[in-house]
Design a protein around this motif. Structure first.
Motif, short mmCIF file in Angstrom:
data_model
loop_
_atom_site.label_atom_id
_atom_site.label_comp_id
_atom_site.label_asym_id
_atom_site.label_seq_id
_atom_site.Cartn_x
_atom_site.Cartn_y
_atom_site.Cartn_z
N ASP B 173 73.64 16.44 70.65
CA ASP B 173 72.97 17.54 71.33
C ASP B 173 71.51 17.68 70.76
N GLU B 174 70.46 17.77 71.65
CA GLU B 174 69.18 17.44 71.39
C GLU B 174 68.24 18.96 71.96
N SER B 175 69.32 19.94 72.22
CA SER B 175 68.55 21.01 73.01
C SER B 175 67.58 21.75 71.95
N VAL B 176 67.29 21.26 70.74
CA VAL B 176 66.59 21.79 69.90
C VAL B 176 65.17 21.54 70.39
N GLU B 211 70.13 24.92 77.11
CA GLU B 211 71.49 25.25 76.62
C GLU B 211 72.58 24.88 77.88
N GLU B 214 73.29 21.29 78.10
CA GLU B 214 74.14 20.71 77.07
C GLU B 214 75.38 21.12 77.55
N THR B 237 80.59 16.30 68.64
CA THR B 237 79.32 16.54 68.97
C THR B 237 78.57 16.88 67.89
N ARG B 239 74.41 18.05 66.35
CA ARG B 239 73.02 18.41 66.84
C ARG B 239 71.98 17.58 66.05
N GLU B 241 69.32 18.23 64.93
CA GLU B 241 68.50 18.63 63.64
C GLU B 241 69.53 18.49 62.33
N ASP B 242 70.82 18.21 62.75
CA ASP B 242 71.71 18.23 61.49
C ASP B 242 71.47 16.79 60.64
N ALA B 284 74.23 26.46 65.16
CA ALA B 284 72.96 25.81 65.07
C ALA B 284 72.39 26.26 63.74
N ARG B 289 67.16 23.66 61.93
CA ARG B 289 66.31 23.41 62.92
C ARG B 289 64.78 23.62 62.61
#
Ligand SMILES: [Zn+2]
Ligand SMILES: [Zn+2]
Lengths: 102, 642
Positions: B173-176, B211, B214, B237, B239, B241-242, B284, B289
């Motif tokens: 998930d690259e919504s960041v 959002e 995703e 899944t 993120r 930023e993880d 998140a 982030r």
């Protein structure tokens, strides 16, 4: 009089068009210059009515940006004359972006 | 139990199939009469060949396409990227075969642990890849009904070979990134409150779009996973930023030890199925982030940012694969992407690992073998086949495309604000204090020399390459396949010293070791000598082996990465030491990653902990190596060293 066609976007192209994936649009008939509603003319209409701000994200010159596929009634537009195809009532024109990130 | 003989039989059969397929493809290519092409052999520029236009004019309505399907003679419905005409049902059969053959190429030795993780961006290629694996592994009859013979053959093959025993899907998930779409917005001169309000609206729109995209991707992948008849088909899944998660800690070996905060849902048929909402990756972490965005902000160019995100995404996927016992990771790269990567990777200084990065199988790390089974298939064909096979797909914006979307939205909102549009929702008061990463973005943008006008299309090396390849492909239809096939000719040179792998991307570090008296001659990347420049100084030389005068600077700069950009190659060593990554970090990275680091403009830019840890290990190793090397020196002086 108007010519009603369904305009669809997918693959991220819809983000350029208010995230609306499918809409019915009514094109004025006859056109001011009396010419037919080809896809070439339709693209101009899209630019002038739906994507005034940054048409270069969707169009290149008078045609579609390379990497965006066009299907007319689920048929590859390359088979039916591409820009010269004349729209008919109830046609569905689908633009699929295969560009990275839509 | 399968014997070795059976194994070989299967492989022989697959080779046969491939040969047959190749023969078919050649026949297909030869079959169409040459009338669609100009006499100069150039494809028609504008779609309508003479005969086609005539036919279209004669009998319009889409019912009379000029070209017949090369397979069955019925009217065709699609022209493939290789200019072959098929009717829809023949296209489906051919694509079904081609995708299966592609996946079939991922030969894996039998044994426990042959689990494959399918990296799904949500786009058509990777979704189709998941779809194909599901068909092959679990033989869903419903998806195989097109050609009974072909279906039976693949079922038989899948059953007997059992190349992979289990598969799972992973999605990052690259919504960041949506936070970074506004990038330089607000850094320059604002025309006033109206623009500020428009920016706030556009920012909110970017976040909500990310959002919902995703959410759609998760729902789509879940739909795909549910089509398998397997009792277990995990969808993992995480993120992006993880990568800053505390769980991502390097151990003594190359394997990352703990599992990052990912969400995994095992789809069990009998139990209640999760809703897509339940698949949202672990809440998140705002600190991750912030770290991620601050890191991104610290990198000065869009190309470098995109490359960094790509590299970290790959690291995260590999980490997840390893920690979950998946030995294989399959990617949906199409021929078009491979062709684009062929060019953009070279432009970004990654030529040395190009043979691996574009290969069918990259087995440099035996514990995480990367496969690209669709690398010979055209994106157009994959996208159409995905659509017509009811494979749902949705793609999240990349950094570059997101920036362009943001600018579009901003100008739309600006118009509405200026027109006093009362239907605009109220915007919440601006967040105070402004997050550090946001200030960092603005500082970077303000400091950036090559400020792209916000009126232009945001362009990175990868988007420019994509546009270049797409435009060429439109006029010269052999472009993608030619470039892609070139990639198959690349010979992967195994790294000489397996210890020296890049702390950021794990790729080989192919710059000659500082004290080596014999620079490696056959590398694609530029080589930098730590010795005195033998021929010319900065900027001279043929680019590919350009030695830089500043490399003779004493102090702690034995190597300055050769510069491929127009900026002075000395810039990094001449600027303030606090604002560039230390030389030591550069030495522990491959050339491609050093190009990213060269663009780091703000002091204190943090790299993810896994990079830091590996760096610590690498430096201690390098220190030892350097000590030993002193005794190995023979003909060259190392007067530049303290
Ligand atoms: Zn056919
Ligand atoms: Zn690297």
């Amino acid at each position: 009089m108007s010519l009603e066609v369904t305009l669809e976007f997918s693959g991220g192209a819809e983000l350029l068009f208010d995230k609306i994936k499918s809409r019915v649009v009514a094109l004025p008939v006859p056109r001011p210059d009396g010419a037919k509603w080809t896809i070439r003319a339709f693209l101009v209409w899209i630019r002038d009515n739906l994507l005034k701000e940054r048409p270069e994200l969707f169009l290149q010159g008078d045609t579609i940006r390379p990497g965006i596929l066009v299907l007319v009634n689920d048929q590859d537009w390359e088979l039916i004359g591409e820009l010269d195809y004349e729209l008919e009532a109830k046609d569905t024109i689908l633009f699929i972006s295969t560009l990275h990130g839509g | 139990m399968c014997s070795v003989d059976e194994d070989e039989q299967i492989r022989a059969q697959q080779r046969l199939d491939q040969a047959h397929e190749a023969a078919l493809a050649m026949a297909d290519a030869a079959e169409p009469p040459p009338s669609t092409h100009g006499s100069d052999g150039q494809p028609r520029p504008n779609g309508a060949s003479v005969s086609l236009a005539g036919a279209a004019a004669a009998g319009r309505g889409g019912a009379s396409p000029a070209r017949a399907c090369v397979r069955c003679g019925q009217p065709s419905g699609v022209k493939t990227a290789s200019q072959t005409f098929y009717c829809r049902s023949c296209f489906d059969i051919v694509m079904s075969k081609n995708t299966r053959l592609g996946v079939g190429q991922l030969q894996a030795p039998k044994g426990a642990g042959n689990k494959v993780l399918i990296a799904c961006s949500g786009g058509p290629s990777s979704s189709l890849l998941a779809h194909t694996f599901i068909g092959l592994l679990h033989i869903d009859q419903a998806t195989l009904s097109d050609d009974p013979k072909a279906a039976a053959a693949s079922i038989e093959r899948a059953r007997s070979s059992k190349i992979f025993t289990t598969a799972g899907l992973v999605h990052i998930d690259e919504s960041v990134l949506a936070h970074a779409f506004s990038l330089d917005a607000g850094s320059g001169k604002l025309s006033g409150d109206a623009e500020r309000i428009a920016i706030a609206h556009a920012e909110r729109e970017a976040l909500s779009a990310a959002e919902s995209t995703e959410a759609t991707i998760r729902a789509n992948l879940l739909t795909l996973a549910k089509r398998s008849d397997s009792p277990e088909w995990p969808l993992i899944t995480a993120r992006i930023e993880d990568v800053f998660g505390s769980g991502l800690v390097s151990g003594g070996g190359s394997v990352l030890l703990r599992v990052p905060p990912v969400n995994e849902v095992v789809l069990a048929r009998e139990t209640t199925e999760p809703s897509p909402a339940e698949l949202i990756p672990s809440a998140a972490s705002s600190s991750n982030r912030d770290k991620f965005l601050t890191m991104l902000a610290g990198v000065g160019s869009l190309s470098a940012r995109e490359d960094l995100v790509r590299v970290l995404r790959l690291r995260l996927i590999v980490h997840i694969a390893k920690s979950r016992g998946y030995r294989y990771v399959a990617f949906g790269d199409s021929a078009d992407r491979i062709a684009q990567n062929m060019i953009s990777f070279v432009a970004q200084g990654r030529g040395a690992s190009l043979a691996y990065d574009t290969s069918l199988l990259d087995a440099r790390d035996p514990d995480a073998i990367l496969g690209r089974p669709f690398r010979a298939l055209a994106l157009k064909d994959l996208a159409l086949y995905a659509r017509w096979s009811d494979v749902p797909s949705e793609e999240a914006p990349t950094l570059a495309s997101g920036i362009n979307l943001f600018r579009l939205w901003k100008s739309r909102y600006l118009l509405r604000v200026q027109q006093n549009d009362t239907t605009l929702p109220a915007i919440p008061d601006s967040v105070t204090p402004v997050p550090a990463w946001k200030l960092a973005f603005q500082q970077t943008a303000a400091a950036s020399q090559s400020n792209q006008s916000s009126q232009q299309i945001a362009a990175s090396i990868s988007t420019l390459t994509e546009a270049f390849v797409n435009a060429l492909q439109r006029d010269f239809t052999g472009t993608v396949s030619t470039v892609q096939r070139t990639s198959t000719k690349l010979v992967a040179v195994p790294p000489k010293d397996e210890e020296r792998s890049c702390v950021i991307c794990h790729g080989p570090i192919v710059r000659p070791v500082v004290f080596s008296s014999k620079p490696a001659p056959t590398l694609l990347t530029a080589t930098a000598s730590s010795e005195k420049p033998k021929e010319g100084g900065c900027g001279s030389g043929s680019g590919s082996n350009n030695s830089c005068a500043c490399s003779t600077e004493p102090a702690a700069s034995p190597i300055v990465p050769p510069s491929s950009s127009t900026s002075s190659c000395c810039s990094s060593s001449k600027s303030n030491a606090n604002t560039v990554p230390t030389q030591a970090v550069l030495d522990a990275t491959c050339y491609g990653c050093s190009v990213i680091l060269r663009d780091v403009t703000s002091a204190g830019t943090l790299l993810p902990p896994m990079v830091a840890q590996e760096f610590a290990r690498a430096t201690s190793r390098e220190h030892m190596r350097a000590e030993i090397s002193e005794y190995l020196l023979s003909d060259d002086d190392d007067d530049g060293d303290d």
